[in-house]
Design a protein around this motif. Structure first.
Motif, PDB file in Angstrom:
ATOM      1  N   GLY A 153       0.793  -1.220   0.000  1.00 40.54           N
ATOM      2  CA  GLY A 153       0.000   0.000   0.000  1.00 40.54           C
ATOM      3  C   GLY A 153       0.827   1.271   0.000  1.00 40.54           C
ATOM      4  N   VAL A 154       1.981   1.245   0.686  1.00 41.66           N
ATOM      5  CA  VAL A 154       2.806   2.449   0.752  1.00 41.66           C
ATOM      6  C   VAL A 154       3.285   2.836  -0.647  1.00 41.66           C
ATOM      7  N   ILE A 155       3.772   1.851  -1.395  1.00 44.84           N
ATOM      8  CA  ILE A 155       4.271   2.134  -2.745  1.00 44.84           C
ATOM      9  C   ILE A 155       3.121   2.584  -3.658  1.00 44.84           C
ATOM     10  N   LEU A 156       2.004   1.868  -3.584  1.00 45.02           N
ATOM     11  CA  LEU A 156       0.852   2.239  -4.424  1.00 45.02           C
ATOM     12  C   LEU A 156       0.393   3.654  -4.115  1.00 45.02           C
ATOM     13  N   GLY A 157       0.344   3.985  -2.839  1.00 48.65           N
ATOM     14  CA  GLY A 157      -0.087   5.314  -2.424  1.00 48.65           C
ATOM     15  C   GLY A 157       0.818   6.385  -2.988  1.00 48.65           C
ATOM     16  N   PHE A 158       2.140   6.144  -2.952  1.00 50.95           N
ATOM     17  CA  PHE A 158       3.076   7.138  -3.467  1.00 50.95           C
ATOM     18  C   PHE A 158       2.987   7.275  -4.988  1.00 50.95           C
ATOM     19  N   ILE A 159       2.771   6.141  -5.678  1.00 42.66           N
ATOM     20  CA  ILE A 159       2.613   6.211  -7.139  1.00 42.66           C
ATOM     21  C   ILE A 159       1.462   7.150  -7.477  1.00 42.66           C
ATOM     22  N   ASP A 189      -2.438   2.099   5.145  1.00 47.99           N
ATOM     23  CA  ASP A 189      -1.305   2.517   4.305  1.00 47.99           C
ATOM     24  C   ASP A 189      -1.695   3.544   3.240  1.00 47.99           C
ATOM     25  N   LEU A 190      -2.775   3.271   2.519  1.00 48.38           N
ATOM     26  CA  LEU A 190      -3.190   4.190   1.454  1.00 48.38           C
ATOM     27  C   LEU A 190      -3.653   5.512   2.037  1.00 48.38           C
ATOM     28  N   ASN A 191      -4.363   5.419   3.144  1.00 47.97           N
ATOM     29  CA  ASN A 191      -4.853   6.609   3.826  1.00 47.97           C
ATOM     30  C   ASN A 191      -3.677   7.519   4.212  1.00 47.97           C
ATOM     31  N   MET A 203      17.716  -0.441  11.114  1.00 45.00           N
ATOM     32  CA  MET A 203      16.765  -1.529  11.310  1.00 45.00           C
ATOM     33  C   MET A 203      15.588  -1.444  10.343  1.00 45.00           C
ATOM     34  N   ARG A 204      15.460  -0.299   9.645  1.00 42.95           N
ATOM     35  CA  ARG A 204      14.264  -0.070   8.837  1.00 42.95           C
ATOM     36  C   ARG A 204      14.128  -1.070   7.686  1.00 42.95           C
ATOM     37  N   THR A 205      12.884  -1.477   7.449  1.00 45.39           N
ATOM     38  CA  THR A 205      12.603  -2.332   6.300  1.00 45.39           C
ATOM     39  C   THR A 205      12.429  -1.452   5.067  1.00 45.39           C
ATOM     40  N   LEU A 206      12.312  -2.084   3.905  1.00 52.44           N
ATOM     41  CA  LEU A 206      12.214  -1.320   2.661  1.00 52.44           C
ATOM     42  C   LEU A 206      11.027  -0.331   2.633  1.00 52.44           C
ATOM     43  N   PRO A 207       9.807  -0.760   3.016  1.00 47.95           N
ATOM     44  CA  PRO A 207       8.713   0.240   3.018  1.00 47.95           C
ATOM     45  C   PRO A 207       8.986   1.410   3.956  1.00 47.95           C
ATOM     46  N   LEU A 208       9.677   1.173   5.073  1.00 49.06           N
ATOM     47  CA  LEU A 208       9.988   2.269   5.997  1.00 49.06           C
ATOM     48  C   LEU A 208      11.022   3.211   5.403  1.00 49.06           C
ATOM     49  N   GLU A 209      12.061   2.637   4.791  1.00 45.59           N
ATOM     50  CA  GLU A 209      13.077   3.470   4.135  1.00 45.59           C
ATOM     51  C   GLU A 209      12.406   4.320   3.068  1.00 45.59           C
ATOM     52  N   LEU A 210      11.524   3.683   2.309  1.00 41.05           N
ATOM     53  CA  LEU A 210      10.839   4.389   1.231  1.00 41.05           C
ATOM     54  C   LEU A 210       9.992   5.526   1.786  1.00 41.05           C
ATOM     55  N   TYR A 211       9.302   5.251   2.884  1.00 44.37           N
ATOM     56  CA  TYR A 211       8.419   6.260   3.461  1.00 44.37           C
ATOM     57  C   TYR A 211       9.212   7.477   3.941  1.00 44.37           C
ATOM     58  N   SER A 212      10.284   7.222   4.697  1.00 46.02           N
ATOM     59  CA  SER A 212      11.016   8.375   5.249  1.00 46.02           C
ATOM     60  C   SER A 212      11.720   9.113   4.108  1.00 46.02           C
ATOM     61  N   PHE A 213      12.182   8.353   3.118  1.00 43.48           N
ATOM     62  CA  PHE A 213      12.835   8.935   1.950  1.00 43.48           C
ATOM     63  C   PHE A 213      11.856   9.788   1.148  1.00 43.48           C
ATOM     64  N   PHE A 214      10.646   9.275   0.974  1.00 41.78           N
ATOM     65  CA  PHE A 214       9.650   9.986   0.184  1.00 41.78           C
ATOM     66  C   PHE A 214       9.264  11.301   0.849  1.00 41.78           C
TER      67      PHE A 214
END
Lengths: 289, 275
Positions: A115-121, A226-228, B221-232
């Protein structure tokens, strides 16, 4: 079966890992959580305050609003996801060979990705691509999709439908492919047209898939977070804040953990009612058949 | 009659092509924009890049700590899913083979725990694990297992029904212990269910954001979705890096899916029907 050596020992040895993790991760926090819901915990200190939190729920406008949004979001998404999922299922099963596999993969791919990736796309699409289209065409429809409560809500619906339809399609496909070819062939011989084929042969076969897909979509819609977070982050002014996010924000932004836990308990009660209803309906359907 | 059928077929195929291309368009849009410069992304969002820029990829790879995020995601997912497979298959085996009232009770107990939504236990869970000093990768793995075993026990239990107890008895007469029987005979037979269990839980754990954000949200310790989130969050003004980060995060999942597609589809359909 008692002639097995050390059966009792093996029994507990084999069950222990599952029982211990379930107790530690789910049961213990659940019981502790029910207690927490009667306290004013802020994460550091807590004292017992009885039913105060529960009474507060009913006058908490923001919370009631989040239930309202979650409710409408769930109804609309469940309908759209199942209509599109069934349509995709019919489309994919009407085509044979490699192209069918390609289609199935295509429609399923959004579900594969978190969901995180989809949301950012879609954040990029709604912010950059939409405003580019808006300024090129001069149509104001494309402006600020994530910045108003109505279009923000529909943005959530669009991305969720995009994510879930492919999964629901898989369920419909597995029912559609269970119709034997001889039934279809003999129907064709009798001159049945495509619409009759759908309504009298395919539709009754996929009927059990409706209950499964409906509740699967409903559970996911209910718990959406996640999407929210990545699309609207609840904004503007909390107007697209759904239930899961409301609980999270109460607990980890306002640090009213006791109160957030009360919402969590209510959430559990709602989910339980929906699930019991689902079990009841699918049992009833089995009895009818 | 024949001609009309062909015409319908062509119509369906055209419709399918249009639908599938528009369904994939969001990915395509991100992909082409990942080869543009920052200024071009702002001036030309929809079009093909005028000049292909590859620099975004290495820049984004370093800026989002890709290797560290990928490594953490991999370790946590493999450990969680591997132990879930082992634990839940073991439990389902003895629950099915030792058919007592207690076993029935434990089986239903697993079902009841599935009712509890994450948000209903999230706060006390973090508090309990915090007190045990387990807000780290080990703790996250234990939590993942806790959230995965119930459904997995159900799936394995369903599969156990079709494995005859004669197999156990024959091996027992030959002197094999329960443990031998499970690991040498039962577990290999359960392989199709194991595929389902791995795929259902693996996808959920790999993509999870909320739980990891509460447990391992710190440097290293961050996983890929976490890295992506903070990076984004940091780079939304630098779309070229942010979009490339998305593509980098998508690639491994899509590659894995395409190479193991048969198993994914079978596992997911199977899993959803049995839920």
């Amino acid at each position: 079966m008692n002639h097995y050596k050390n059966m009792k020992k093996t029994y507990w040895l084999f069950l222990a890992p599952v029982l211990i993790t379930l107790l530690l991760v789910i049961v213990l926090p659940f019981i502790y959580g029910i207690y927490t819901s009667f306290t004013n915990s802020n994460g550091l200190t807590m004292s017992f305050i009885g039913l105060t939190n529960y009474k507060e729920l009913f006058s908490d406008q923001r919370f009631l609003e989040s239930i309202n949004i979650t409710f409408w979001f769930s109804i609309i998404s469940v309908l759209l996801v199942n209509i599109i999922g069934l349509a995709f299922g019919l489309l994919v099963t009407s085509i044979k060979g490699k192209f069918a596999t390609f289609l199935r993969t295509t429609f399923f791919i959004p579900n594969l990705i978190g969901g995180v990736i989809l949301g950012f796309i879609w954040q990029f699409i709604f912010i950059q691509a939409f405003s580019a289209i808006g300024s090129a065409t001069g149509i104001s429809f494309f402006d600020n999709w994530l910045a108003t409560s109505v279009s923000g809500f529909w943005a959530l619906v669009i991305v969720f439908v995009w994510q879930m339809s492919g999964y629901v399609m898989l369920i419909y496909i597995s029912f559609l492919t269970s119709i034997s070819q001889s039934v279809i062939d003999s129907a064709k011989m009798d001159g049945v047209n495509a619409w009759q084929m759908f309504w009298y042969i395919k539709f009754p076969t996929v009927a059990p898939a409706f209950t499964i897909s409906l509740f699967l979509t409903l559970t996911n819609a209910f718990r959406l977070y996640d999407l929210n977070l990545t699309l609207t982050n609840g904004g503007p002014f909390g107007s697209t804040e759904m239930l899961a996010m409301n609980i999270y924000n109460t607990a980890f932004q306002e640090y009213s953990q006791g109160y957030a836990q009360t919402k969590g308990v209510l959430f559990f009660i709602i989910v339980t009612i929906v699930t019991v209803l689902q079990l009841y309906l699918s049992r009833k359907r089995e009895m009818d058949v | 009659m024949k001609k009309q059928l062909d015409f319908n077929k062509v119509l369906i195929i055209i419709l399918a092509i249009v639908l599938s291309l528009s369904w994939l368009y969001p990915f395509f849009l991100i992909f082409i924009n990942s080869f543009k410069t920052r200024t071009e992304i702002l001036s030309n969002v929809i079009g093909i890049p005028e000049e292909i820029t590859l620099a975004n990829y290495p820049n984004s790879f370093t800026a989002m700590n890709y290797l560290s995020g990928f490594g953490n995601s991999l370790i946590i997912t493999v450990a969680s899913v591997g132990l879930t497979v082992l634990f839940s298959a073991m439990a389902a085996y003895v629950l099915h083979r030792r058919n007592t009232k207690l076993s029935t009770f434990i089986y239903y107990f697993c079902g009841v725990t599935m009712l509890i939504p994450f948000q209903a236990i999230m706060i006390p869970l973090i508090n309990v694990f915090g007190q045990l000093n387990l807000l780290n990768r080990t703790g996250l793995t234990i939590m993942n297992i806790g959230f995965s075993v119930s459904l997995s026990v159900y799936l394995y239990y369903g599969a156990m029904r079709s494995i005859s107890t004669d197999l156990d008895d024959a091996a027992n007469i030959d002197g094999a212990s329960r443990i031998d029987i499970f690991f040498r005979i039962i577990l290999p037979i359960l392989k199709p269910t194991t595929v389902t269990v791995i795929i259902l839980n693996g996808m959920k754990i790999w993509n999870d954001y909320l739980l990891p954000s509460l447990v391992v949200n710190q440097e290293g310790m961050r996983t890929l979705p976490l890295e992506l989130y903070s990076f984004f969050g940091e780079f939304t003004t630098q779309w070229e890096l942010a979009l490339t980060g998305l593509i980098l995060a998508i690639i491994p999942v899509v590659l894995l899916f395409i190479s193991l597609q048969k198993y994914f589809i079978a596992g997911l359909s199977e899993g959803s029907l049995k839920m």
